[in-house]
Scaffold this motif. Structure first.
Motif, PDB file in Angstrom:
ATOM      1  N   VAL A 194       0.846  -1.305  -0.230  1.00  0.00           N
ATOM      2  CA  VAL A 194      -0.147  -0.028   0.010  1.00  0.00           C
ATOM      3  C   VAL A 194       0.919   1.357  -0.080  1.00  0.00           C
ATOM      4  CG1 VAL A 194      -1.779   1.227   1.162  1.00  0.00           C
ATOM      5  CG2 VAL A 194      -1.666  -1.216   1.339  1.00  0.00           C
ATOM      6  N   ASN A 237     -10.835  -8.206  -3.517  1.00  0.00           N
ATOM      7  CA  ASN A 237      -9.742  -8.235  -2.100  1.00  0.00           C
ATOM      8  C   ASN A 237      -9.688  -9.824  -1.664  1.00  0.00           C
ATOM      9  OD1 ASN A 237     -11.067  -5.344  -2.448  1.00  0.00           O
ATOM     10  ND2 ASN A 237      -9.516  -5.094  -0.566  1.00  0.00           N
ATOM     11  N   GLY A 278      -0.164  -5.342   4.968  1.00  0.00           N
ATOM     12  CA  GLY A 278      -1.112  -6.721   4.361  1.00  0.00           C
ATOM     13  C   GLY A 278      -2.465  -5.905   3.976  1.00  0.00           C
ATOM     14  N   GLY A 279      -3.426  -6.987   3.796  1.00  0.00           N
ATOM     15  CA  GLY A 279      -4.664  -6.622   3.707  1.00  0.00           C
ATOM     16  C   GLY A 279      -5.498  -6.582   4.904  1.00  0.00           C
ATOM     17  N   VAL A 280      -6.732  -5.714   4.840  1.00  0.00           N
ATOM     18  CA  VAL A 280      -7.389  -5.305   5.930  1.00  0.00           C
ATOM     19  C   VAL A 280      -7.985  -6.544   6.776  1.00  0.00           C
ATOM     20  CG1 VAL A 280      -9.622  -5.183   4.853  1.00  0.00           C
ATOM     21  CG2 VAL A 280      -9.176  -3.866   6.855  1.00  0.00           C
ATOM     22  N   ILE A 289      -4.828  -7.746   8.722  1.00  0.00           N
ATOM     23  CA  ILE A 289      -4.566  -6.998   9.961  1.00  0.00           C
ATOM     24  C   ILE A 289      -5.771  -6.973  11.026  1.00  0.00           C
ATOM     25  CG2 ILE A 289      -4.187  -4.398  10.326  1.00  0.00           C
ATOM     26  CD1 ILE A 289      -3.329  -4.026   7.345  1.00  0.00           C
ATOM     27  N   PHE A 290      -7.070  -6.910  10.651  1.00  0.00           N
ATOM     28  CA  PHE A 290      -8.161  -6.819  11.503  1.00  0.00           C
ATOM     29  C   PHE A 290      -8.026  -8.119  12.410  1.00  0.00           C
ATOM     30  CE2 PHE A 290     -11.021  -3.422  10.044  1.00  0.00           C
ATOM     31  CZ  PHE A 290      -9.996  -2.453  10.004  1.00  0.00           C
ATOM     32  N   THR A 345      -7.435   0.249  13.285  1.00  0.00           N
ATOM     33  CA  THR A 345      -7.735   1.501  12.701  1.00  0.00           C
ATOM     34  C   THR A 345      -8.746   1.363  11.576  1.00  0.00           C
ATOM     35  OG1 THR A 345      -5.645   1.964  13.496  1.00  0.00           O
ATOM     36  CG2 THR A 345      -6.481   3.353  11.735  1.00  0.00           C
ATOM     37  N   VAL A 346      -9.681   2.508  11.558  1.00  0.00           N
ATOM     38  CA  VAL A 346     -10.747   2.346  10.496  1.00  0.00           C
ATOM     39  C   VAL A 346     -10.370   3.668   9.793  1.00  0.00           C
ATOM     40  CG1 VAL A 346     -13.174   2.485   9.580  1.00  0.00           C
ATOM     41  CG2 VAL A 346     -12.193   0.724  11.204  1.00  0.00           C
ATOM     42  N   TYR A 347     -10.071   3.700   8.452  1.00  0.00           N
ATOM     43  CA  TYR A 347      -9.781   4.721   7.601  1.00  0.00           C
ATOM     44  C   TYR A 347     -11.214   5.241   7.330  1.00  0.00           C
ATOM     45  CZ  TYR A 347      -4.894   3.268   8.057  1.00  0.00           C
ATOM     46  OH  TYR A 347      -3.820   3.002   8.450  1.00  0.00           O
ATOM     47  N   GLN A 356     -17.125   2.214   3.655  1.00  0.00           N
ATOM     48  CA  GLN A 356     -16.500   1.882   2.062  1.00  0.00           C
ATOM     49  C   GLN A 356     -16.738   0.240   2.045  1.00  0.00           C
ATOM     50  OE1 GLN A 356     -14.681   3.285   4.961  1.00  0.00           O
ATOM     51  NE2 GLN A 356     -12.642   2.562   4.376  1.00  0.00           N
ATOM     52  N   ARG A 359     -16.042  -3.509   0.115  1.00  0.00           N
ATOM     53  CA  ARG A 359     -15.162  -4.480  -0.544  1.00  0.00           C
ATOM     54  C   ARG A 359     -15.752  -5.601  -0.768  1.00  0.00           C
ATOM     55  NH1 ARG A 359     -13.127   0.050  -0.826  1.00  0.00           N
ATOM     56  NH2 ARG A 359     -11.008   0.506  -0.754  1.00  0.00           N
ATOM     57  N   ILE A 417     -16.265  -1.982   5.886  1.00  0.00           N
ATOM     58  CA  ILE A 417     -15.097  -2.239   6.664  1.00  0.00           C
ATOM     59  C   ILE A 417     -15.634  -2.458   8.347  1.00  0.00           C
ATOM     60  CG2 ILE A 417     -13.082  -1.224   7.719  1.00  0.00           C
ATOM     61  CD1 ILE A 417     -13.095  -2.598   4.573  1.00  0.00           C
ATOM     62  N   ARG A 435      -8.037   7.580   3.375  1.00  0.00           N
ATOM     63  CA  ARG A 435      -6.747   7.292   3.032  1.00  0.00           C
ATOM     64  C   ARG A 435      -6.760   8.281   1.679  1.00  0.00           C
ATOM     65  NH1 ARG A 435      -5.493   1.020   2.418  1.00  0.00           N
ATOM     66  NH2 ARG A 435      -4.610   0.549   4.362  1.00  0.00           N
ATOM     67  N   GLU A 482      -8.378   6.178  -2.139  1.00  0.00           N
ATOM     68  CA  GLU A 482      -9.262   5.347  -1.677  1.00  0.00           C
ATOM     69  C   GLU A 482     -10.483   5.072  -2.415  1.00  0.00           C
ATOM     70  OE1 GLU A 482     -10.604   2.827   0.792  1.00  0.00           O
ATOM     71  OE2 GLU A 482      -9.712   4.087   2.320  1.00  0.00           O
TER      72      GLU A 482
HETATM   73  N1  UDP Z   1      -8.557  -0.312   6.077  1.00  0.00           N
HETATM   74  C1  UDP Z   1      -8.990   0.269   7.383  1.00  0.00           C
HETATM   75  N2  UDP Z   1      -7.886  -0.045   8.295  1.00  0.00           N
HETATM   76  C2  UDP Z   1      -6.735  -0.694   8.006  1.00  0.00           C
HETATM   77  C3  UDP Z   1      -6.628  -1.256   6.675  1.00  0.00           C
HETATM   78  C4  UDP Z   1      -7.371  -1.060   5.753  1.00  0.00           C
HETATM   79  O1  UDP Z   1      -9.781   0.672   7.547  1.00  0.00           O
HETATM   80  O2  UDP Z   1      -5.956  -1.187   8.907  1.00  0.00           O
HETATM   81  C5  UDP Z   1      -9.764  -0.058   5.043  1.00  0.00           C
HETATM   82  C6  UDP Z   1      -9.161   0.352   3.805  1.00  0.00           C
HETATM   83  O3  UDP Z   1      -9.102   2.104   4.082  1.00  0.00           O
HETATM   84  C7  UDP Z   1      -9.869   0.387   2.665  1.00  0.00           C
HETATM   85  C8  UDP Z   1     -10.317  -1.477   2.934  1.00  0.00           C
HETATM   86  O4  UDP Z   1     -10.174  -1.401   4.409  1.00  0.00           O
HETATM   87  O5  UDP Z   1     -11.328   0.860   2.495  1.00  0.00           O
HETATM   88  C9  UDP Z   1      -9.561  -2.371   2.359  1.00  0.00           C
HETATM   89  O6  UDP Z   1      -8.097  -1.926   2.511  1.00  0.00           O
HETATM   90  P1  UDP Z   1      -7.043  -2.964   1.854  1.00  0.00           P
HETATM   91  O7  UDP Z   1      -5.556  -2.127   1.809  1.00  0.00           O
HETATM   92  O8  UDP Z   1      -7.076  -4.402   2.371  1.00  0.00           O
HETATM   93  O9  UDP Z   1      -7.555  -3.273   0.201  1.00  0.00           O
HETATM   94  P2  UDP Z   1      -7.660  -1.854  -0.898  1.00  0.00           P
HETATM   95  O10 UDP Z   1      -7.887  -0.639  -0.481  1.00  0.00           O
HETATM   96  O11 UDP Z   1      -6.519  -2.042  -1.840  1.00  0.00           O
HETATM   97  O12 UDP Z   1      -8.964  -2.375  -1.647  1.00  0.00           O
END
Ligand code: UDP
Length: 290
Positions: free
Chosen positions: A67, A153, A165-167, A170-171, A182-184, A189, A191, A225, A248, A251
């Motif tokens: 990322v 995803n 890594g992927g969300v 991480i979660f 952390t939620v951005y 949003q 997926r 998310i 982000r 995004e």
């Molecule tokens: N995301 C989040 N917290 C994190 C990692 C990701 O809220 O710690 C959110 C990110 O902003 C996105 C979604 O989860 O909206 C998927 O993120 P990821 O990086 O896994 O994949 P991508 O953005 O490439 O679809």
């Protein structure tokens, strides 16, 4: 069959190599690190390796998907690297090239679910690199079949759970470790999360139905998310603490795939529900923590 997998020690690659070997194929791995042949996909030695190994099929999974990767490093690994792999494949006279692309090639789509024929307007350097690679694949079509998979995803056991890594990874890791997630942005949003086992089904189905095609691989199920956090809380029986941070800079709001084409052309469909897939991922993380 004699198969080479680039990036065979990565998250999807590890699952793919295991499956292919289980099916009785002869599989070699080219990766920067780990088991197999250690070399950079940009290396001029790649052509020598392919000429020596003489694979009929090449799965090209190696890529910079960080990322936080810089635009330059993404351009080098994903575009120059892929071009180098394609050139090596041409010299080694392979029969089929199987390339892993991404939902990122579409950018933000006005309508959902996304079909393969829809406009591609990447908004990230990563998405642009994958789209460019797809176009290079077309350039080599007179030399070998090119099967291009655009993945939604992908998640599952073994995915990197650090910030790179992927969300899901991480979660799952953080909630199990009693750490805040952390939620951005708003967390609304969505997926399309597709389980790695289903992705490997699609990748291996391409062997029995060799063809030049572009195919979306997703679940056609939107998950926000915030819902993802709730599902992991429910399955782990652990409460999550959420820290909200601003959205982000690059995004996509909503991503959802139609996999109708993969259904028609590969007889593929996703079999794993998000709950089943998350359970497998959580189980893997629990086993790793012991
Ligand atoms: N995301 C989040 N917290 C994190 C990692 C990701 O809220 O710690 C959110 C990110 O902003 C996105 C979604 O989860 O909206 C998927 O993120 P990821 O990086 O896994 O994949 P991508 O953005 O490439 O679809």
């Amino acid at each position: 069959m004699n198969i080479l997998v680039t990036g065979g020690n990565g998250f999807i690659g590890t699952h793919l190599v295991k499956r292919l070997r289980g099916l009785g194929h002869e599989v070699n791995v080219a990766d920067l690190i780990g088991r197999g042949y250690n070399l950079d996909i940009c290396s001029p030695k790649l052509a020598d390796l392919l000429i020596k190994l003489k694979p009929q099929i090449v799965y090209h999974l190696a890529a910079d998907n960080r990322v936080t990767g810089s635009v330059k490093s993404i351009l080098k690994s994903n575009v120059i690297g892929t071009f180098n792999v394609l050139e090596a494949c041409k010299q080694a006279k392979i029969k089929q090239f199987i390339f892993t692309s991404s939902a990122a090639v579409y950018g933000e789509s006005k309508r959902l679910p996304i079909k393969e024929s829809w406009p591609t307007r990447p908004i990230s350097a990563y998405g642009l690199s994958k789209l460019t690679d797809e176009l290079y694949c077309h350039l080599f079509e007179k030399h070998f079949l090119a099967t291009i998979f655009r993945f939604a995803n992908v998640y599952g056991p073994g995915q990197n759970s650090t910030a790179e890594g992927g969300v899901v990874a991480i979660f799952a890791r953080r909630i199990l470790d009693n750490q805040p997630v952390t939620v951005y942005g708003s967390g609304k949003q969505t997926r399309d999360f597709v389980f790695v086992g289903d992705v490997v089904d699609a990748l291996t189905a391409a062997l029995s139905r060799p063809q030049t095609a572009i195919l979306n691989i997703g679940s056609n199920q939107p998950t926000s998310i915030v819902r993802l956090v709730n599902l992991i809380e429910k399955l782990t029986k652990m409460p999550a603490k959420i820290n909200y941070l601003p959205k982000r800079p690059v995004e996509i709001e909503k991503s959802l795939f139609s996999y109708e084409q993969a259904g028609i052309k590969l007889k593929w469909r996703p079999k794993t529900s998000i709950e089943e897939g998350l359970n497998a991922t959580i189980g893997f993380n629990l086993a790793g923590a012991e």
